[in-house]
Design a protein around this motif. Structure first.
Motif, PDB file in Angstrom:
ATOM      1  N   PRO A 135      47.797  80.397  41.628  1.00 49.23           N
ATOM      2  CA  PRO A 135      46.907  81.351  41.879  1.00 49.23           C
ATOM      3  C   PRO A 135      46.439  81.098  43.002  1.00 49.23           C
ATOM      4  N   THR A 136      45.177  81.940  44.122  1.00 47.01           N
ATOM      5  CA  THR A 136      44.835  82.206  44.481  1.00 47.01           C
ATOM      6  C   THR A 136      44.109  83.448  45.040  1.00 47.01           C
ATOM      7  N   PHE A 137      42.563  83.633  44.476  1.00 42.86           N
ATOM      8  CA  PHE A 137      42.120  85.129  45.232  1.00 42.86           C
ATOM      9  C   PHE A 137      41.415  84.668  46.500  1.00 42.86           C
ATOM     10  N   TYR A 138      41.081  85.692  47.151  1.00 44.39           N
ATOM     11  CA  TYR A 138      40.323  86.240  47.743  1.00 44.39           C
ATOM     12  C   TYR A 138      39.327  87.297  47.981  1.00 44.39           C
ATOM     13  N   ILE A 139      37.964  86.637  47.986  1.00 44.83           N
ATOM     14  CA  ILE A 139      36.854  87.622  47.901  1.00 44.83           C
ATOM     15  C   ILE A 139      36.436  87.660  49.005  1.00 44.83           C
ATOM     16  N   SER A 140      35.690  89.233  49.404  1.00 44.01           N
ATOM     17  CA  SER A 140      35.039  89.363  49.877  1.00 44.01           C
ATOM     18  C   SER A 140      33.506  89.086  49.785  1.00 44.01           C
ATOM     19  N   PRO A 141      32.509  88.457  50.656  1.00 40.54           N
ATOM     20  CA  PRO A 141      31.529  88.302  50.342  1.00 40.54           C
ATOM     21  C   PRO A 141      30.245  89.356  50.697  1.00 40.54           C
ATOM     22  N   PHE A 142      31.154  90.203  50.948  1.00 41.99           N
ATOM     23  CA  PHE A 142      30.185  91.366  51.740  1.00 41.99           C
ATOM     24  C   PHE A 142      30.205  92.680  50.342  1.00 41.99           C
ATOM     25  N   THR A 143      31.639  92.422  49.518  1.00 44.49           N
ATOM     26  CA  THR A 143      31.428  93.576  48.287  1.00 44.49           C
ATOM     27  C   THR A 143      31.658  93.164  47.572  1.00 44.49           C
ATOM     28  N   GLY A 144      32.066  92.240  46.925  1.00 39.04           N
ATOM     29  CA  GLY A 144      32.930  91.428  45.647  1.00 39.04           C
ATOM     30  C   GLY A 144      33.963  91.836  45.388  1.00 39.04           C
ATOM     31  N   LEU A 150      37.939  88.489  59.083  1.00 41.18           N
ATOM     32  CA  LEU A 150      36.924  87.506  58.188  1.00 41.18           C
ATOM     33  C   LEU A 150      35.591  87.489  58.500  1.00 41.18           C
ATOM     34  N   PRO A 151      34.179  87.329  57.507  1.00 46.42           N
ATOM     35  CA  PRO A 151      34.968  85.641  56.135  1.00 46.42           C
ATOM     36  C   PRO A 151      35.279  86.749  54.893  1.00 46.42           C
ATOM     37  N   LEU A 152      35.905  85.276  54.061  1.00 45.72           N
ATOM     38  CA  LEU A 152      36.564  85.612  52.731  1.00 45.72           C
ATOM     39  C   LEU A 152      36.574  83.960  51.985  1.00 45.72           C
ATOM     40  N   TRP A 153      36.016  84.346  51.034  1.00 44.87           N
ATOM     41  CA  TRP A 153      35.763  83.207  49.941  1.00 44.87           C
ATOM     42  C   TRP A 153      37.304  83.048  49.518  1.00 44.87           C
ATOM     43  N   ARG A 154      38.008  82.022  49.698  1.00 45.38           N
ATOM     44  CA  ARG A 154      39.086  80.702  48.725  1.00 45.38           C
ATOM     45  C   ARG A 154      38.636  80.548  47.407  1.00 45.38           C
ATOM     46  N   GLY A 155      39.167  81.319  46.397  1.00 47.68           N
ATOM     47  CA  GLY A 155      39.529  81.068  45.054  1.00 47.68           C
ATOM     48  C   GLY A 155      40.713  80.433  44.641  1.00 47.68           C
ATOM     49  N   VAL A 192      40.534  90.696  47.701  1.00 51.26           N
ATOM     50  CA  VAL A 192      41.059  91.629  49.512  1.00 51.26           C
ATOM     51  C   VAL A 192      42.120  91.086  49.425  1.00 51.26           C
ATOM     52  N   ALA A 193      43.035  89.996  48.717  1.00 47.46           N
ATOM     53  CA  ALA A 193      44.069  89.714  48.742  1.00 47.46           C
ATOM     54  C   ALA A 193      44.363  88.746  47.447  1.00 47.46           C
ATOM     55  N   ARG A 194      45.620  88.433  47.011  1.00 50.66           N
ATOM     56  CA  ARG A 194      45.742  87.756  46.109  1.00 50.66           C
ATOM     57  C   ARG A 194      47.502  87.062  46.574  1.00 50.66           C
ATOM     58  N   ALA A 231      36.630  86.494  36.888  1.00 48.94           N
ATOM     59  CA  ALA A 231      35.967  87.553  36.097  1.00 48.94           C
ATOM     60  C   ALA A 231      37.078  88.718  36.739  1.00 48.94           C
ATOM     61  N   LEU A 232      38.343  88.599  37.498  1.00 51.74           N
ATOM     62  CA  LEU A 232      39.162  89.188  38.490  1.00 51.74           C
ATOM     63  C   LEU A 232      40.471  88.943  38.054  1.00 51.74           C
ATOM     64  N   PHE A 233      40.316  87.397  37.623  1.00 51.19           N
ATOM     65  CA  PHE A 233      41.697  86.430  37.074  1.00 51.19           C
ATOM     66  C   PHE A 233      41.864  87.385  35.722  1.00 51.19           C
ATOM     67  N   ALA A 234      42.979  87.428  35.403  1.00 49.66           N
ATOM     68  CA  ALA A 234      43.523  88.184  33.993  1.00 49.66           C
ATOM     69  C   ALA A 234      44.363  86.807  33.465  1.00 49.66           C
ATOM     70  N   GLU A 235      44.305  85.944  34.240  1.00 50.78           N
ATOM     71  CA  GLU A 235      45.099  84.703  32.975  1.00 50.78           C
ATOM     72  C   GLU A 235      44.146  83.728  32.222  1.00 50.78           C
ATOM     73  N   THR A 236      44.510  82.489  31.926  1.00 48.56           N
ATOM     74  CA  THR A 236      43.216  81.635  31.416  1.00 48.56           C
ATOM     75  C   THR A 236      43.146  80.647  31.594  1.00 48.56           C
TER      76      THR A 236
END
Length: 226
Positions: A150-159, A137-142, A162-164, A110-115
């Motif tokens: 492109p890689t997003f790091y998402i906080s599992p506690f707040t959604g 940590l911890p963080l989800w890596r997508g 955290v970093a791109r 949902a946060l990713f601006a590309e396709t």
């Protein structure tokens, strides 16, 4: 002495030059990856039917702060309490954190601006990659498909994002390491090595200046008769 100092500094000067060229050629906004992140929604949130903010104190003991926002099309509370940060459904009061893999992938998408789609995801709990630096940590890596990984790091506690990161950022971070001569954390711009290189360059300049003056002042040897 001058030649040996110059040889050592010349090797580092090559790294400084190459790194400086890369950092000048690639715009810093591209490195930051701002274009990869979708702009946040500015639509107002209807307050009807939402859990009262005062009720959050019962859901999260030791409540410090709460922020109302929209995630995945629904209103949520991002709460900070004595036990840490957490995420609650603003309509039902149900705790949404920690996010599972499906929730983290959906949030990253949902946060990713590309396709591109998320092709790999993992929960990082120990031994963070160097590109995370000092992020807790911890963080989800997508990781998404497409150019530059492109890689997003998402906080599992707040959604929260955290970093791109992407390959252009990784290349920038690599040459930055050589540029500041910090081969561990890549963040200390006043480390021992950079100070030593600075003083060596200064010493090389002094010896070079002395040799220049000496070359003008030395006596020329008389030429032998033919």
């Amino acid at each position: 002495l001058h030649k040996w100092i110059a040889l050592v500094i010349a090797v580092q000067a090559v790294f400084w030059t190459v790194g400086g060229l890369y950092m000048s050629a690639v715009h810093i906004d591209i490195i930051h990856g701002d274009r990869l992140v979708r702009a946040p929604s500015t639509a107002p949130i209807a307050l009807t039917g939402l859990v009262e903010p005062g009720h959050l104190a019962h859901l999260a003991p030791g409540l410090k702060s709460a922020r109302l926002e929209t995630q995945l099309g629904r209103p949520v509370y991002v709460v900070e309490a004595e036990g840490g940060k957490s995420l609650f459904d603003a309509k039902t009061g149900a705790r949404l954190s920690p996010l599972d893999e499906a929730g983290a992938r959906a949030r990253a998408q949902a946060l990713f601006a590309e396709t591109g789609k998320v092709i790999r995801s993992e929960l990082i709990t120990r031994t963070p990659p160097i590109e995370l630096q000092s992020r807790p940590l911890p963080l989800w890596r997508g990781e998404f498909e497409g150019a530059w990984r492109p890689t997003f790091y998402i906080s599992p506690f707040t959604g929260e994002l955290v970093a791109r990161r992407h390959d252009l950022w990784r290349a920038y971070d690599f040459v930055w390491m050589f540029h500041i001569m910090d081969y561990e954390s890549r963040s200390d711009v006043n480390n021992v090595l950079i100070r030593a290189a600075t003083w060596m360059a200064f010493a090389g300049s002094l010896t070079g200046a002395w040799l220049l003056l000496y070359s003008f002042r030395r006596r020329r040897r008389p030429r032998k008769a033919a």
